[in-house]
Design a protein around this motif. Structure first.
Motif, short mmCIF file in Angstrom:
data_model
loop_
_atom_site.label_atom_id
_atom_site.label_comp_id
_atom_site.label_asym_id
_atom_site.label_seq_id
_atom_site.Cartn_x
_atom_site.Cartn_y
_atom_site.Cartn_z
N LEU A 169 1.21 -1.23 0.22
CA LEU A 169 0.27 0.23 0.47
C LEU A 169 0.98 0.94 -0.22
O LEU A 169 2.10 1.00 0.92
N ILE A 170 0.90 2.37 -0.86
CA ILE A 170 1.59 3.22 -0.72
C ILE A 170 0.27 4.42 0.19
O ILE A 170 -1.19 4.42 0.32
N VAL A 171 0.75 4.64 1.08
CA VAL A 171 0.18 4.75 2.06
C VAL A 171 0.80 6.48 3.26
O VAL A 171 2.22 6.84 2.77
N ILE A 172 -0.06 7.87 2.91
CA ILE A 172 0.58 9.31 3.57
C ILE A 172 -0.63 9.17 4.95
O ILE A 172 -1.09 8.93 5.97
N ALA A 173 0.95 10.63 5.75
CA ALA A 173 0.18 11.13 7.35
C ALA A 173 -1.29 11.40 7.08
O ALA A 173 -1.02 12.39 5.67
N LYS A 174 -1.96 11.50 7.57
CA LYS A 174 -3.22 11.88 7.99
C LYS A 174 -2.71 13.55 7.55
O LYS A 174 -3.78 13.89 6.98
N LYS A 175 -2.20 14.23 8.26
CA LYS A 175 -1.51 15.75 8.34
C LYS A 175 -1.02 16.80 6.91
O LYS A 175 -1.20 17.33 6.42
N VAL A 176 -0.85 14.94 5.82
CA VAL A 176 -0.48 15.71 4.28
C VAL A 176 -1.75 16.14 3.56
O VAL A 176 -2.83 15.10 3.84
N PRO A 177 -1.78 17.23 2.48
CA PRO A 177 -3.23 17.43 2.45
C PRO A 177 -3.88 16.60 1.40
O PRO A 177 -4.79 16.50 1.61
N PRO A 178 -3.00 16.08 -0.25
CA PRO A 178 -3.64 15.23 -1.07
C PRO A 178 -4.40 14.28 -0.41
O PRO A 178 -3.88 13.51 1.32
N LEU A 185 -3.44 5.18 -0.19
CA LEU A 185 -3.46 6.57 -1.06
C LEU A 185 -3.97 5.26 -2.21
O LEU A 185 -4.86 5.42 -3.15
N ALA A 186 -3.31 4.54 -2.30
CA ALA A 186 -3.01 2.85 -3.36
C ALA A 186 -2.36 2.11 -3.00
O ALA A 186 -2.19 1.66 -2.14
N LEU A 187 -3.10 0.76 -3.66
CA LEU A 187 -2.98 -0.55 -3.75
C LEU A 187 -1.58 -1.12 -4.97
O LEU A 187 -2.08 -0.99 -6.10
N ALA A 188 -1.29 -1.20 -4.69
CA ALA A 188 0.73 -1.50 -6.03
C ALA A 188 0.12 -3.21 -6.36
O ALA A 188 1.00 -3.73 -6.05
N SER A 189 -0.93 -3.40 -6.47
CA SER A 189 -0.96 -4.68 -7.02
C SER A 189 -2.29 -4.21 -8.69
O SER A 189 -2.55 -3.67 -8.79
N ASP A 237 -12.25 0.39 -1.25
CA ASP A 237 -12.40 1.08 -1.29
C ASP A 237 -11.20 1.81 -2.28
O ASP A 237 -10.76 3.31 -2.07
N ILE A 238 -9.98 1.11 -1.96
CA ILE A 238 -8.47 1.29 -1.96
C ILE A 238 -8.23 1.79 -3.81
O ILE A 238 -8.45 -0.25 -3.53
N PRO A 239 -8.15 2.11 -4.47
CA PRO A 239 -7.91 1.66 -5.33
C PRO A 239 -6.53 1.27 -5.87
O PRO A 239 -5.61 1.37 -5.06
N THR A 240 -6.50 0.81 -7.43
CA THR A 240 -4.74 0.04 -7.26
C THR A 240 -4.12 1.62 -7.72
O THR A 240 -5.06 2.50 -8.94
N THR A 241 -2.72 1.13 -8.35
CA THR A 241 -2.03 1.94 -8.81
C THR A 241 -2.68 2.25 -10.18
O THR A 241 -2.60 3.33 -10.45
N ALA A 242 -3.32 1.01 -10.82
CA ALA A 242 -3.36 1.62 -12.30
C ALA A 242 -4.92 2.82 -12.05
O ALA A 242 -4.40 3.70 -12.83
N GLU A 243 -5.50 2.74 -11.42
CA GLU A 243 -7.18 3.37 -10.98
C GLU A 243 -6.92 4.53 -10.43
O GLU A 243 -7.36 5.43 -11.00
N ALA A 244 -5.05 4.60 -10.01
CA ALA A 244 -4.69 5.49 -9.33
C ALA A 244 -4.01 6.78 -10.28
O ALA A 244 -3.84 8.55 -9.71
N GLY A 245 -4.13 5.84 -11.50
CA GLY A 245 -3.07 7.66 -12.29
C GLY A 245 -1.40 7.33 -12.27
O GLY A 245 -0.66 8.23 -12.98
N LEU A 246 -1.44 5.94 -11.82
CA LEU A 246 0.18 5.73 -11.87
C LEU A 246 0.22 3.91 -12.55
O LEU A 246 1.03 3.13 -11.70
N PRO A 247 -0.13 3.69 -13.92
CA PRO A 247 -0.21 2.29 -13.96
C PRO A 247 0.79 1.55 -13.48
O PRO A 247 2.75 2.13 -14.31
N GLY A 248 0.89 0.16 -14.06
CA GLY A 248 2.98 -0.64 -13.62
C GLY A 248 3.29 -0.24 -12.30
O GLY A 248 4.18 -1.47 -12.66
N PHE A 249 2.70 -0.13 -11.66
CA PHE A 249 3.67 0.20 -10.38
C PHE A 249 2.49 -0.94 -9.61
O PHE A 249 1.86 -0.48 -8.70
N ILE A 250 3.47 -2.37 -9.53
CA ILE A 250 3.15 -3.23 -9.26
C ILE A 250 4.67 -3.73 -8.13
O ILE A 250 5.65 -3.64 -8.41
#
Length: 326
Positions: free
Chosen positions: A129-138, A223-227, A236-249
């Motif tokens: 998983l690509i995960v960020i801290a709650k304080k990060v705006p995006p 933010l996304a699952l690298a799968s 509800d967590i999108p794959t990296t391809a669905e999130a805009g970063l295809p090929g990152f598995i």
């Protein structure tokens, strides 16, 4: 003739008596507690998976399986301890993929070799998983990449040490997304999770077991699952391809090993127990909650998988010039 025949029978009987204690001992395995050394501190994915199986192994064998966390040294403390242990099935290792696959490629004078260990069974495979801290705006991967590009060198990503899955995941994310996140190494998934929740680091590429509860509680943002496919437990967590970063598995795994030379009947008994446990409803349900994938592999299949992983990780490490001095 009769005398020789009687002596022959006596010799055969004696040989049988000499052989039987060993056969009996092997068949009685285990007849005392087993130590499962976990190559990570408490709280991370390796520890969670190790304890899940240890609990049920204790019940299956009628002997306590003691979990002994040996974190630090980039997994080498635990790995070397088991690699040098007596090959009798009473000292086992719950190993993390990067420690096993990356360390031999990063360390010239490693205090153990993959040949010192034999595969017992796959614990689980964990899509990252690509995960960020709650304080990060995006709130999504596409916006985070734009945010990181606008703040080059100002955001950090955490890992469990040089060459860990989280480290290589961060290196690959930087390259794939064209961003510049700074690497901050820790000593295990537990400390990383704690500082990610506290907002001390901005991002981590991690296995679901380490963060499942924090994701559900809203303590961090996934933010996304690298799968290639979404996880049923986190629909509800999108794959990296669905999130805009295809090929990152990117995947990690947790596996059980024993010292090389451990008798095959013991390996087979452990493997059969692990595979049986992996089919328990409570374990399947727990695995789904954690976001990990169970595999019904025999020891030989697991060993072949591990060998292939070693080749893949070695290439990534050499291509990206990753060392413990980084």
């Amino acid at each position: 003739m009769k005398r020789r025949h009687v002596l022959s029978l006596a010799s055969a009987a004696a040989g049988s008596m000499i052989a039987s204690p060993g056969a009996h001992a092997q068949g009685a395995y285990p007849d005392r507690p087993i130590t499962l050394v976990v190559a990570a501190p408490p709280g991370g994915g390796t520890d969670i998976v190790g304890r899940m199986f240890a609990e049920h192994l204790s019940k299956e064998f009628g002997q306590q399986v003691i979990v002994d966390n040996k974190g630090g040294g980039n997994g080498n403390i635990a790995t070397a301890l088991v690699a040098k242990a007596k090959p009798d099935g009473y000292t086992l290792l719950m190993q993390y993929s990067s420690f096993h696959s990356a360390n031999p490629a990063m360390i010239k004078n490693l205090n153990w070799s993959p040949k010192d260990l034999t595969g017992v069974a796959m614990g689980a495979i964990a899509p990252q998983l690509i995960v960020i801290a709650k304080k990060v705006p995006p709130d999504n991967l596409k916006d985070f990449i734009a945010y990181a590009k606008a703040n080059p060198g100002k955001l950090n990503y955490a890992s469990f040490g040089p060459g860990s899955v989280a480290h290589i995941g961060g290196v690959m994310l930087n390259k794939a997304a064209g961003i510049d996140l700074v690497h901050i190494p820790y000593k295990g998934a537990g400390p990383v999770s704690a500082d990610l929740v506290a907002g001390q680091v901005e991002l981590a590429v991690m296995s679901p077991p380490s963060l499942a509860a924090h994701i559900r509680n809203g303590n961090v943002k996934a933010l996304a699952l690298a799968s290639e496919a979404r996880l049923p437990t986190f629909p509800d967590i999108p794959t990296t391809a669905e999130a805009g970063l295809p090929g990152f598995i990117f995947d990690a795994w947790y596996g059980m090993f024993a010292p090389a030379g451990t008798p095959k009947p013991i390996i087979d008994k452990l493997n059969a127990a692990m595979r049986k446990i992996a089919k328990f409803d409570v374990v399947v349900e727990r695995s789904n909650q954690l976001g990990i994938v169970l595999k019904d592999w025999n020891a030989e299949q697991f060993d072949r998988f591990v060998a292939t992983e070693g080749d893949v990780w070695s290439k990534i490490i050499k291509d990206n010039k990753i060392t413990l001095d980084e």
